[in-house]
Scaffold this motif. Structure first.
Motif, PDB file in Angstrom:
ATOM      1  N   HIS A 147      -4.517   4.945 -15.323  1.00  0.00           N
ATOM      2  CA  HIS A 147      -3.333   5.115 -16.161  1.00  0.00           C
ATOM      3  C   HIS A 147      -2.441   6.248 -15.643  1.00  0.00           C
ATOM      4  CE1 HIS A 147      -4.753   8.795 -18.141  1.00  0.00           C
ATOM      5  NE2 HIS A 147      -5.950   8.240 -18.128  1.00  0.00           N
ATOM      6  N   SER A 148      -2.963   7.047 -14.724  1.00  0.00           N
ATOM      7  CA  SER A 148      -2.174   8.143 -14.150  1.00  0.00           C
ATOM      8  C   SER A 148      -1.288   7.685 -13.005  1.00  0.00           C
ATOM      9  CB  SER A 148      -3.103   9.236 -13.617  1.00  0.00           C
ATOM     10  OG  SER A 148      -3.923   9.717 -14.642  1.00  0.00           O
ATOM     11  N   PHE A 149      -1.513   6.480 -12.506  1.00  0.00           N
ATOM     12  CA  PHE A 149      -0.781   5.980 -11.351  1.00  0.00           C
ATOM     13  C   PHE A 149       0.240   4.935 -11.795  1.00  0.00           C
ATOM     14  CE2 PHE A 149      -4.680   7.657  -9.698  1.00  0.00           C
ATOM     15  CZ  PHE A 149      -4.296   8.277  -8.522  1.00  0.00           C
ATOM     16  N   ASP A 150       1.385   4.948 -11.112  1.00  0.00           N
ATOM     17  CA  ASP A 150       2.458   4.024 -11.422  1.00  0.00           C
ATOM     18  C   ASP A 150       2.639   3.061 -10.255  1.00  0.00           C
ATOM     19  OD1 ASP A 150       4.571   2.801 -12.631  1.00  0.00           O
ATOM     20  OD2 ASP A 150       5.964   4.480 -12.434  1.00  0.00           O
ATOM     21  N   ASN A 151       2.794   1.794 -10.561  1.00  0.00           N
ATOM     22  CA  ASN A 151       2.965   0.781  -9.516  1.00  0.00           C
ATOM     23  C   ASN A 151       4.457   0.524  -9.307  1.00  0.00           C
ATOM     24  OD1 ASN A 151       2.396  -1.121  -7.616  1.00  0.00           O
ATOM     25  ND2 ASN A 151       1.731  -2.691  -9.041  1.00  0.00           N
ATOM     26  N   GLY A 152       5.156   1.521  -8.776  1.00  0.00           N
ATOM     27  CA  GLY A 152       6.594   1.409  -8.573  1.00  0.00           C
ATOM     28  C   GLY A 152       6.967   1.512  -7.111  1.00  0.00           C
ATOM     29  N   ILE A 153       8.263   1.376  -6.839  1.00  0.00           N
ATOM     30  CA  ILE A 153       8.727   1.402  -5.455  1.00  0.00           C
ATOM     31  C   ILE A 153       9.595   2.616  -5.143  1.00  0.00           C
ATOM     32  CG2 ILE A 153       8.585  -1.085  -5.143  1.00  0.00           C
ATOM     33  CD1 ILE A 153      11.627  -1.195  -5.615  1.00  0.00           C
ATOM     34  N   ALA A 154       9.909   3.415  -6.145  1.00  0.00           N
ATOM     35  CA  ALA A 154      10.749   4.602  -5.922  1.00  0.00           C
ATOM     36  C   ALA A 154       9.978   5.638  -5.107  1.00  0.00           C
ATOM     37  CB  ALA A 154      11.188   5.201  -7.250  1.00  0.00           C
ATOM     38  N   LEU A 155      10.681   6.350  -4.270  1.00  0.00           N
ATOM     39  CA  LEU A 155      10.062   7.363  -3.421  1.00  0.00           C
ATOM     40  C   LEU A 155       9.366   8.436  -4.257  1.00  0.00           C
ATOM     41  CD1 LEU A 155       9.590   8.279  -0.524  1.00  0.00           C
ATOM     42  CD2 LEU A 155      11.738   9.546  -0.654  1.00  0.00           C
ATOM     43  N   ILE A 170       2.468   6.075   5.870  1.00  0.00           N
ATOM     44  CA  ILE A 170       2.134   4.959   4.975  1.00  0.00           C
ATOM     45  C   ILE A 170       3.251   4.755   3.959  1.00  0.00           C
ATOM     46  CG2 ILE A 170       0.526   4.166   3.196  1.00  0.00           C
ATOM     47  CD1 ILE A 170      -1.694   5.678   4.756  1.00  0.00           C
ATOM     48  N   ILE A 171       3.756   5.844   3.392  1.00  0.00           N
ATOM     49  CA  ILE A 171       4.845   5.747   2.406  1.00  0.00           C
ATOM     50  C   ILE A 171       6.063   5.061   3.014  1.00  0.00           C
ATOM     51  CG2 ILE A 171       6.581   7.136   1.188  1.00  0.00           C
ATOM     52  CD1 ILE A 171       4.356   9.097   0.483  1.00  0.00           C
ATOM     53  N   HIS A 172       6.358   5.359   4.277  1.00  0.00           N
ATOM     54  CA  HIS A 172       7.549   4.802   4.924  1.00  0.00           C
ATOM     55  C   HIS A 172       7.247   3.518   5.695  1.00  0.00           C
ATOM     56  CE1 HIS A 172       9.942   8.129   3.609  1.00  0.00           C
ATOM     57  NE2 HIS A 172       9.063   8.985   4.105  1.00  0.00           N
ATOM     58  N   CYS A 173       6.078   2.905   5.435  1.00  0.00           N
ATOM     59  CA  CYS A 173       5.701   1.581   5.953  1.00  0.00           C
ATOM     60  C   CYS A 173       5.721   1.498   7.474  1.00  0.00           C
ATOM     61  CB  CYS A 173       6.598   0.497   5.362  1.00  0.00           C
ATOM     62  SG  CYS A 173       6.581   0.410   3.576  1.00  0.00           S
ATOM     63  N   GLU A 174       5.252   2.537   8.151  1.00  0.00           N
ATOM     64  CA  GLU A 174       5.197   2.491   9.611  1.00  0.00           C
ATOM     65  C   GLU A 174       4.072   1.553  10.047  1.00  0.00           C
ATOM     66  OE1 GLU A 174       5.073   6.383  11.355  1.00  0.00           O
ATOM     67  OE2 GLU A 174       6.817   7.040  10.207  1.00  0.00           O
ATOM     68  N   ASP A 175       4.299   0.868  11.162  1.00  0.00           N
ATOM     69  CA  ASP A 175       3.346  -0.128  11.653  1.00  0.00           C
ATOM     70  C   ASP A 175       1.987   0.497  11.943  1.00  0.00           C
ATOM     71  OD1 ASP A 175       5.127  -2.216  11.522  1.00  0.00           O
ATOM     72  OD2 ASP A 175       5.839  -1.944  13.575  1.00  0.00           O
ATOM     73  N   GLY A 176       0.943  -0.131  11.427  1.00  0.00           N
ATOM     74  CA  GLY A 176      -0.424   0.251  11.723  1.00  0.00           C
ATOM     75  C   GLY A 176      -0.963   1.443  10.952  1.00  0.00           C
ATOM     76  N   PHE A 187       0.806  -1.216   0.000  1.00  0.00           N
ATOM     77  CA  PHE A 187       0.000   0.000   0.000  1.00  0.00           C
ATOM     78  C   PHE A 187       0.839   1.266   0.000  1.00  0.00           C
ATOM     79  CE2 PHE A 187      -3.025  -3.102   1.607  1.00  0.00           C
ATOM     80  CZ  PHE A 187      -4.149  -2.774   0.880  1.00  0.00           C
ATOM     81  N   SER A 188       2.140   1.159   0.200  1.00  0.00           N
ATOM     82  CA  SER A 188       2.966   2.352   0.391  1.00  0.00           C
ATOM     83  C   SER A 188       3.020   3.250  -0.832  1.00  0.00           C
ATOM     84  CB  SER A 188       4.380   1.965   0.818  1.00  0.00           C
ATOM     85  OG  SER A 188       5.061   1.324  -0.241  1.00  0.00           O
ATOM     86  N   ASN A 189       2.867   2.696  -2.028  1.00  0.00           N
ATOM     87  CA  ASN A 189       2.948   3.555  -3.205  1.00  0.00           C
ATOM     88  C   ASN A 189       1.602   4.150  -3.607  1.00  0.00           C
ATOM     89  OD1 ASN A 189       1.631   1.442  -4.473  1.00  0.00           O
ATOM     90  ND2 ASN A 189       3.298   0.948  -5.857  1.00  0.00           N
ATOM     91  N   GLY A 190       0.528   3.786  -2.930  1.00  0.00           N
ATOM     92  CA  GLY A 190      -0.773   4.381  -3.195  1.00  0.00           C
ATOM     93  C   GLY A 190      -1.513   3.766  -4.369  1.00  0.00           C
TER      94      GLY A 190
END
Length: 110
Positions: free
Chosen positions: A25-33, A64-70, A4-7
């Motif tokens: 199509h406007s969203f990218d499923n990537g892992i880069a910040l 959420i972006i930085h994968c914090e718990d909860g 979920f971190s990349n939205g």
């Protein structure tokens, strides 16, 4: 939480309810910040336009972006309640039975 971190999945959920406002199509499923921030920026802009701005804050998005718990769990619960107009049921954890496999149990022999 990493998914979920990349939205992207959040955008996918919103696109089911707001198909005219969210274009996948406007969203990218990537892992880069950079990609994560761009996707969440688009989501925040959509939420402001749709009157859902009170649903989240920039601090929560950063968590959420930085994968914090909860962080994503609370956000998903709010999304569920807003989109479905139903309350999230609380899950009561049951105690787990003894998970020791039979071959690892103490036999009493010396």
């Amino acid at each position: 939480k990493r998914d979920f971190s990349n939205g992207f999945l959040i955008a996918e959920i919103f696109s089911r309810y707001y198909d005219k406002d969210i274009q996948m199509h406007s969203f990218d499923n990537g892992i880069a910040l950079r990609i994560k921030k761009d996707n969440w920026g688009q989501l925040l802009k959509f939420m402001r336009k749709s009157g859902l701005a009170e649903m989240t804050s920039q601090e929560e998005v950063n968590a959420i972006i930085h994968c914090e718990d909860g962080a994503v769990i609370n956000f998903l619960n709010r999304i569920y309640e807003v989109l479905t107009h139903r309350k999230v049921q609380e899950v009561v954890k049951r105690p787990l039975p003894d998970a020791t496999p039979a071959y690892a149990k103490h036999t009493g022999s010396a």
